[in-house]
Enzyme design. Structure first.
Site, mmCIF file in Angstrom:
data_model
loop_
_atom_site.group_PDB
_atom_site.id
_atom_site.type_symbol
_atom_site.label_atom_id
_atom_site.label_comp_id
_atom_site.label_asym_id
_atom_site.label_seq_id
_atom_site.Cartn_x
_atom_site.Cartn_y
_atom_site.Cartn_z
ATOM 1 N N ALA A 84 7.265 22.771 33.805
ATOM 2 C CA ALA A 84 8.044 24.001 33.645
ATOM 3 C C ALA A 84 7.589 24.645 32.349
ATOM 4 O O ALA A 84 7.094 23.957 31.444
ATOM 5 C CB ALA A 84 9.528 23.653 33.579
ATOM 6 N N GLY A 89 7.379 19.515 35.911
ATOM 7 C CA GLY A 89 7.522 20.303 37.143
ATOM 8 C C GLY A 89 6.282 20.251 38.024
ATOM 9 O O GLY A 89 6.371 20.474 39.237
ATOM 10 N N GLU A 128 6.641 17.090 39.931
ATOM 11 C CA GLU A 128 7.747 17.330 40.876
ATOM 12 C C GLU A 128 7.302 18.235 42.024
ATOM 13 O O GLU A 128 7.692 18.029 43.175
ATOM 14 C CB GLU A 128 8.939 17.938 40.117
ATOM 15 C CG GLU A 128 9.582 16.931 39.168
ATOM 16 C CD GLU A 128 10.517 17.585 38.151
ATOM 17 O OE1 GLU A 128 10.074 18.515 37.445
ATOM 18 O OE2 GLU A 128 11.675 17.167 38.067
ATOM 19 N N GLU A 153 9.329 14.846 30.245
ATOM 20 C CA GLU A 153 10.469 15.627 29.746
ATOM 21 C C GLU A 153 11.238 14.924 28.648
ATOM 22 O O GLU A 153 11.788 15.560 27.745
ATOM 23 C CB GLU A 153 11.432 15.961 30.907
ATOM 24 C CG GLU A 153 10.909 16.990 31.899
ATOM 25 C CD GLU A 153 10.094 16.402 33.036
ATOM 26 O OE1 GLU A 153 9.614 15.243 32.920
ATOM 27 O OE2 GLU A 153 9.922 17.091 34.056
HETATM 28 N N1 COA Z 1 4.761 25.231 29.228
HETATM 29 C C1 COA Z 1 4.262 26.281 28.554
HETATM 30 N N2 COA Z 1 3.015 26.308 28.058
HETATM 31 C C2 COA Z 1 2.250 25.223 28.266
HETATM 32 C C3 COA Z 1 2.698 24.099 28.966
HETATM 33 C C4 COA Z 1 4.026 24.136 29.469
HETATM 34 N N3 COA Z 1 4.544 23.131 30.175
HETATM 35 N N4 COA Z 1 1.724 23.178 28.997
HETATM 36 C C5 COA Z 1 0.683 23.720 28.349
HETATM 37 N N5 COA Z 1 0.993 24.965 27.915
HETATM 38 C C6 COA Z 1 0.161 25.904 27.153
HETATM 39 C C7 COA Z 1 -0.004 25.475 25.710
HETATM 40 O O1 COA Z 1 1.099 25.902 24.930
HETATM 41 C C8 COA Z 1 -1.280 26.206 25.349
HETATM 42 O O2 COA Z 1 -0.995 27.569 25.159
HETATM 43 P P1 COA Z 1 -1.614 28.360 23.881
HETATM 44 O O3 COA Z 1 -3.092 28.276 24.106
HETATM 45 O O4 COA Z 1 -1.056 29.746 24.043
HETATM 46 O O5 COA Z 1 -1.146 27.625 22.680
HETATM 47 C C9 COA Z 1 -2.089 26.118 26.643
HETATM 48 O O6 COA Z 1 -1.160 25.878 27.676
HETATM 49 C C10 COA Z 1 -3.102 24.974 26.635
HETATM 50 O O7 COA Z 1 -2.411 23.789 26.369
HETATM 51 P P2 COA Z 1 -2.836 22.749 25.218
HETATM 52 O O8 COA Z 1 -1.631 21.956 24.836
HETATM 53 O O9 COA Z 1 -3.543 23.480 24.124
HETATM 54 O O10 COA Z 1 -3.888 21.848 26.005
HETATM 55 P P3 COA Z 1 -4.288 20.334 25.691
HETATM 56 O O11 COA Z 1 -5.460 20.052 26.559
HETATM 57 O O12 COA Z 1 -4.398 20.101 24.248
HETATM 58 O O13 COA Z 1 -3.034 19.450 26.220
HETATM 59 C C11 COA Z 1 -1.333 18.831 27.794
HETATM 60 C C12 COA Z 1 -2.738 19.423 27.578
HETATM 61 C C13 COA Z 1 -0.981 18.974 29.263
HETATM 62 C C14 COA Z 1 -1.338 17.335 27.410
HETATM 63 C C15 COA Z 1 -0.302 19.586 26.904
HETATM 64 O O14 COA Z 1 -0.465 20.986 27.122
HETATM 65 C C16 COA Z 1 1.129 19.252 27.206
HETATM 66 O O15 COA Z 1 1.603 18.202 26.789
HETATM 67 N N6 COA Z 1 1.852 20.149 27.901
HETATM 68 C C17 COA Z 1 3.268 19.996 28.150
HETATM 69 C C18 COA Z 1 3.519 19.005 29.258
HETATM 70 C C19 COA Z 1 5.034 18.840 29.463
HETATM 71 O O16 COA Z 1 5.752 18.391 28.591
HETATM 72 N N7 COA Z 1 5.513 19.231 30.654
HETATM 73 C C20 COA Z 1 6.906 19.152 31.000
HETATM 74 C C21 COA Z 1 7.582 20.440 30.681
HETATM 75 S S1 COA Z 1 9.308 20.403 31.076
#
Ligand code: COA
Length: 258
Positions: free
Chosen positions: A64, A109, A112, A132
């Site tokens: 999400a 999400g 999910e 989460e």
């Molecule tokens: N919501 C909003 N933005 C997200 C996102 C999410 N769930 N997951 C990634 N993004 C965005 C990042 O903020 C970043 O945006 P920016 O370039 O404007 O800063 C972009 O996507 C790239 O992500 P980044 O974190 O730089 O990539 P990474 O390769 O270093 O890491 C992940 C990848 C997936 C490990 C990391 O993005 C992450 O942990 N995301 C969240 C996962 C999560 O907690 N999901 C559950 C949400 S309820």
């Protein structure tokens, strides 16, 4: 639609979540577009099977949208979770087979969404998880429930409580992914399976999904009773006559969904 691309080819509808700069994170607008496409697909006679995938090579869906989550309170949080659940229930119960082609991160999400689909084909770089807990919340789009039903209580507790990622290979071992293929093979494999489903008897496909999903929610006697009735409905279909005749006449069946 700005956040979701759809394309139909030979009765297979491919839906691509298209926010690659945000790793295809699901904001309200994207969920709404996805819901609208599923509504159309449900009644479209030219759609027999659906594939859901993510744009780019890095992510299926990274969860999400955390920037929207950040502004929620109790009421808006519940509304967001209810909406996400309604969209995913819609996918699960749309009456057509849905395959998740998981092409990278399937987190929160995203995991999910993949679990609401009927089959999950993963590329070898895919990673699944329910992180989460690290944000101080729990999954709201079905993660505590569908994951438990798919992989069992122990593994679900581990994934939901520790929030770690599971590789594609591990996901296949625990029953979270049906098959793992290379990145290049992902969409061709998903398409091949979708085509097989599109060529199958639609009423039997839909009844199979229904019997498995409904059966998991009730007692074994009730579930078996449901299977008896669904079997009866299939027996009354023209497709059953076609399927059995084709077998006996040693030819390929041509199903019509009647
Ligand atoms: N919501 C909003 N933005 C997200 C996102 C999410 N769930 N997951 C990634 N993004 C965005 C990042 O903020 C970043 O945006 P920016 O370039 O404007 O800063 C972009 O996507 C790239 O992500 P980044 O974190 O730089 O990539 P990474 O390769 O270093 O890491 C992940 C990848 C997936 C490990 C990391 O993005 C992450 O942990 N995301 C969240 C996962 C999560 O907690 N999901 C559950 C949400 S309820």
């Amino acid at each position: 639609m700005p956040n979701v691309i759809s394309k139909i080819d030979n009765q297979v509808l491919t839906i691509t979540i298209n926010r690659p700069d945000k790793l295809n994170a699901l904001n309200q607008a994207t969920l709404g577009e996805l819901n609208d496409i599923i509504s159309q697909a449900k009644t479209d006679p030219d759609t027999a099977a659906i594939i859901i995938t993510g744009s780019g090579e890095k992510a299926f869906v990274a969860g999400a949208d955390i920037s929207e989550l950040a502004t929620t309170d109790a009421m808006t949080g519940m509304q967001f979770a209810s909406f996400g659940q309604a969209v995913f229930n819609h996918i699960e119960n749309c009456g057509k087979p849905v395959i998740a082609a998981v092409n990278g991160f399937a987190l929160g999400g995203g995991c999910e969404l993949a679990m609401a689909c009927h089959l999950r084909i993963a590329s070898d770089n895919a990673q699944f998880g329910q992180p989460e807990i690290k944000l101080g919340v729990i999954p709201g789009f079905g993660g505590t429930q569908r994951l438990t039903r798919l992989v069992g209580k122990g593994k679900s507790m581990e994934m939901n409580l520790l929030g770690g990622m599971v590789s594609a290979e591990q996901a296949e071992k625990i029953g979270l992914a049906n098959q793992v293929v290379t990145q290049e093979e992902l969409l061709p494999t998903a398409n091949k399976i979708a085509q097989q489903l599109a060529n199958s008897a639609p009423i039997a496909v839909s009844m199979t999904i229904d019997a498995i999903n409904k059966g998991l929610e009730c007692s074994l006697p009730d579930a078996l009773d449901y299977e008896v009735k669904a079997f009866g409905i299939c027996c009354a279909s023209e497709d059953k006559n076609e399927g059995t005749s084709a077998f006996l006449e040693k030819r390929k069946a041509e199903f019509k969904g009647k």
